[in-house]
Design a protein around this motif. Sequence first.
Motif, PDB file in Angstrom:
ATOM      1  N   LEU A 314      -9.634  -6.494   6.681  1.00  0.00           N
ATOM      2  CA  LEU A 314      -9.771  -5.062   6.455  1.00  0.00           C
ATOM      3  C   LEU A 314     -10.341  -4.364   7.688  1.00  0.00           C
ATOM      4  O   LEU A 314     -10.021  -3.211   7.964  1.00  0.00           O
ATOM      5  CB  LEU A 314     -10.679  -4.819   5.246  1.00  0.00           C
ATOM      6  N   THR A 317      -7.207  -3.560   9.607  1.00  0.00           N
ATOM      7  CA  THR A 317      -6.180  -2.746   8.947  1.00  0.00           C
ATOM      8  C   THR A 317      -6.700  -1.373   8.531  1.00  0.00           C
ATOM      9  O   THR A 317      -5.958  -0.394   8.514  1.00  0.00           O
ATOM     10  CB  THR A 317      -5.621  -3.468   7.708  1.00  0.00           C
ATOM     11  N   ASN A 318      -7.999  -1.304   8.162  1.00  0.00           N
ATOM     12  CA  ASN A 318      -8.573  -0.025   7.720  1.00  0.00           C
ATOM     13  C   ASN A 318     -10.066  -0.044   8.025  1.00  0.00           C
ATOM     14  O   ASN A 318     -10.905  -0.252   7.154  1.00  0.00           O
ATOM     15  CB  ASN A 318      -8.319   0.167   6.221  1.00  0.00           C
ATOM     16  N   ASN A 319     -10.409   0.193   9.286  1.00  0.00           N
ATOM     17  CA  ASN A 319     -11.802   0.062   9.729  1.00  0.00           C
ATOM     18  C   ASN A 319     -12.726   1.061   9.040  1.00  0.00           C
ATOM     19  O   ASN A 319     -13.887   0.753   8.747  1.00  0.00           O
ATOM     20  CB  ASN A 319     -11.895   0.235  11.250  1.00  0.00           C
ATOM     21  N   GLU A 320     -12.195   2.248   8.747  1.00  0.00           N
ATOM     22  CA  GLU A 320     -13.014   3.274   8.084  1.00  0.00           C
ATOM     23  C   GLU A 320     -13.466   2.798   6.711  1.00  0.00           C
ATOM     24  O   GLU A 320     -14.636   2.922   6.334  1.00  0.00           O
ATOM     25  CB  GLU A 320     -12.203   4.568   7.964  1.00  0.00           C
ATOM     26  N   GLU A 321     -12.529   2.201   5.965  1.00  0.00           N
ATOM     27  CA  GLU A 321     -12.859   1.676   4.635  1.00  0.00           C
ATOM     28  C   GLU A 321     -13.800   0.481   4.751  1.00  0.00           C
ATOM     29  O   GLU A 321     -14.700   0.288   3.929  1.00  0.00           O
ATOM     30  CB  GLU A 321     -11.559   1.267   3.923  1.00  0.00           C
ATOM     31  N   TYR A 322     -13.585  -0.329   5.802  1.00  0.00           N
ATOM     32  CA  TYR A 322     -14.462  -1.493   6.048  1.00  0.00           C
ATOM     33  C   TYR A 322     -15.914  -1.040   6.227  1.00  0.00           C
ATOM     34  O   TYR A 322     -16.835  -1.625   5.644  1.00  0.00           O
ATOM     35  CB  TYR A 322     -13.987  -2.254   7.284  1.00  0.00           C
ATOM     36  N   ASN A 481      -3.264  -4.660   0.943  1.00  0.00           N
ATOM     37  CA  ASN A 481      -4.492  -4.120   1.530  1.00  0.00           C
ATOM     38  C   ASN A 481      -5.248  -3.234   0.541  1.00  0.00           C
ATOM     39  O   ASN A 481      -6.484  -3.247   0.491  1.00  0.00           O
ATOM     40  CB  ASN A 481      -4.172  -3.325   2.800  1.00  0.00           C
ATOM     41  N   ASN A 482      -4.501  -2.474  -0.260  1.00  0.00           N
ATOM     42  CA  ASN A 482      -5.140  -1.637  -1.285  1.00  0.00           C
ATOM     43  C   ASN A 482      -5.845  -2.483  -2.340  1.00  0.00           C
ATOM     44  O   ASN A 482      -6.948  -2.152  -2.791  1.00  0.00           O
ATOM     45  CB  ASN A 482      -4.109  -0.722  -1.950  1.00  0.00           C
ATOM     46  N   ILE A 485      -9.046  -3.941  -0.802  1.00  0.00           N
ATOM     47  CA  ILE A 485     -10.145  -2.957  -0.783  1.00  0.00           C
ATOM     48  C   ILE A 485     -10.836  -2.922  -2.145  1.00  0.00           C
ATOM     49  O   ILE A 485     -12.066  -2.967  -2.233  1.00  0.00           O
ATOM     50  CB  ILE A 485      -9.612  -1.560  -0.403  1.00  0.00           C
TER      51      ILE A 485
END
Length: 529
Positions: A314, A317-322, A481-482, A485
């Motif tokens: 993650l 792929t999605n650093n903000e969510e990480y 990925n969703n 998360i």
Amino acid sequence: MAYVKIESIKTGTHLQQSLDYIKNPDKTDGGILTFSYACSLNNTAKEFQETLKNTRHYGNNIAHHIYQSFSPKDNITPQKAIEIGREMMKRTYPNFQFLLCTHIDREHIHNHIIMCAANFKDYKKLHSNPNNLNTLRKVSDVICEENGISVIVKESGNQRKILKNIIDEAIKNSNTFDEFLGYMQYQKYEIKQGKYLYFKGEQSKVFSNTKVFGTAYTEKSIRKRIANHMEVENHKIHIYDNKIVKMSYRKRLKLTIDDALKMAKDYNDFLKIIELEDYEIKFGKHLTFKHITGSRYIRAESLGMEYGEDMLKLYFTNNEEYQKLKIEISKTKIDKIIVSDKAYQNRYIESKNVDIQIRILNCLNEKGIKSAAELDSQLKKCQKQVDINNQNIQNINTQISEKKEIIKSYRSYWQYKPVISDMQKIKSFDEREKFKAENKFRIDQYNKAVEIMNRSKNPDGSSPKAADLNIEIERLEILKNNIIIRQNKVKSELDSYENLKYNIEQILDDNISNKEKEIRKTIKKEKSL
């Protein structure tokens, strides 16, 4: 950019395993991308042993394994990679037997070279040391520049200034002086300690005395800074005994992962960097790492939930969510109560347990949990959701693998189709059988590709297009990925509930008599039998 590394091979078993690994047909285009010098492809180990018999200093080292890795940005061909590897060995070690194999199974093309430890001219042995590695890297850089390939540029700047900054960083990341020394060794510094503290980096020729940085950098001040984690006043001024101080393997792994995350451009690049730091990686139910000097594998998730495989993926792929999840995990994390016969003889441990109990009560109130039954219900609900998510992720991974296999079969089909055409032109039975034997791997790969393509046809008999398959893979990756998360959030919650349950059980245990505790232990033991 070419990266070069060398390591020793010390036993015959290890040598044969390494040779088998680098010759793997799946990695070398069916064995095409191989080259041997002064030895045969199939009897390399035995021929190395014959050469080693003539050396006066047999020793433990029987061969050297050299890695030469190229950046995907250079768009280098496998043929060019093997050519550069051969030229590097020719210029550096012209009198040594070696086997060179170019691997194309990853995004970055890389060479594996296994070289006999002794040369065949005067039978003197080559030993692994920084000088030999530097020589290899310099020659590799020169050849790469000649071929228009980027090289690693060393960081310039004042070595003392760099050392000072690293000492400050080491103090921040250490809880004891031994950990501080371990951190410095992790950063590739040699250490000497006597009246003063000295460090020497890889690029330095002499040891630097820390007193040149001021009073805040004497051993006494460093110990004080570590103990209090605070800066002390610095003024200019005009129990280590050369033993290796080891940082714990868990802390070393944690630091390595942190550094690799900063450097890597994607998850595969991250794993490559970890491997280059001498770690073995195992994939399966859990992602685990083991340093070559370690004795056991360490689960990444055991370092903290933010180090779990899904979280690491993650990150790219999605650093903000990480980053959001990382903060969320730190907020919901509740430590376990420290259980020990001497726990309440230590004021620090007692105060820590009291602090945990306060956090337990606050957490229960926030979650609206009023009984043990409600806690069990929430725990089971979270565990069920984790299992469902795991199954969904597994199903998506299976679909992605199947689609990638179809795309790979298209490439294999067109790659090996000319071989089949050549075989069909041969009329003589004997010549055709000879051709089949010589090209067995290529023919097998072609037949396997045809089988997969036939199996994957649409109901109307047409074959799926590679472009459509790639679009579907991309859609599945987004879907996965969703789920990941959501899964990380649920795992964090599950971890919190499990710790809550454990802590409540410990608190209840403290309030019952020793006799009752013994009865519980007996019942628990009988159930496990």
